[in-house]
Scaffold this motif. Structure first.
Motif, short mmCIF file in Angstrom:
data_model
loop_
_atom_site.label_atom_id
_atom_site.label_comp_id
_atom_site.label_asym_id
_atom_site.label_seq_id
_atom_site.Cartn_x
_atom_site.Cartn_y
_atom_site.Cartn_z
N ASN A 73 -2.56 0.81 4.85
CA ASN A 73 -1.93 1.04 3.72
C ASN A 73 -2.26 0.20 2.38
OD1 ASN A 73 -0.99 3.62 4.64
ND2 ASN A 73 1.03 2.55 5.09
N ASN A 74 -2.46 -1.25 2.44
CA ASN A 74 -2.92 -1.77 1.39
C ASN A 74 -4.34 -1.71 1.21
OD1 ASN A 74 -0.35 -3.10 1.34
ND2 ASN A 74 -0.62 -4.73 2.68
N ALA A 75 -5.11 -1.42 1.97
CA ALA A 75 -6.62 -0.93 1.94
C ALA A 75 -6.82 0.16 0.98
CB ALA A 75 -7.24 -0.92 3.02
N ARG A 76 -5.79 1.20 0.83
CA ARG A 76 -5.85 2.07 0.18
C ARG A 76 -5.53 1.95 -1.43
NH1 ARG A 76 -3.41 7.28 2.32
NH2 ARG A 76 -1.57 5.68 3.10
N ASN A 77 -4.50 1.00 -1.37
CA ASN A 77 -4.01 0.75 -2.60
C ASN A 77 -4.78 0.28 -3.52
OD1 ASN A 77 -1.55 1.94 -1.88
ND2 ASN A 77 -0.74 0.05 -1.34
#
Length: 77
Positions: A73-77
């Motif tokens: 999820n952090n990679a998509r932000n």
């Protein structure tokens, strides 16, 4: 010599595969939840250290899964 005819390849879109994988993840989570509800209770006289060990192993693996989801999820932000 026979010429082999092939179909034109269509580009693969990730949406359907992602949706399927997401549903599998949710199904697995639901299954885990149901199994956790069925586990031995702390007040059960049959409770042994093997039960504690098993639950700690489950928690360690779930912690790894939670970290992977957080990282994704952090990679998509």
């Amino acid at each position: 010599m026979t010429k082999v005819q092939t179909l034109n390849a269509r580009p693969i879109e990730p949406a359907a595969a992602y949706e399927n994988a997401h549903q599998i993840s949710r199904d697995l989570l639901q299954h885990i939840e149901l199994q956790l509800d069925r586990m031995i209770r702390p007040d059960n006289k049959a409770l042994r250290w093997t039960h504690v060990r098993a639950l700690n192993l489950v928690n360690a693996q779930l912690s790894e899964v939670a970290a992977l989801v957080d990282e994704t999820n952090n990679a998509r932000n």
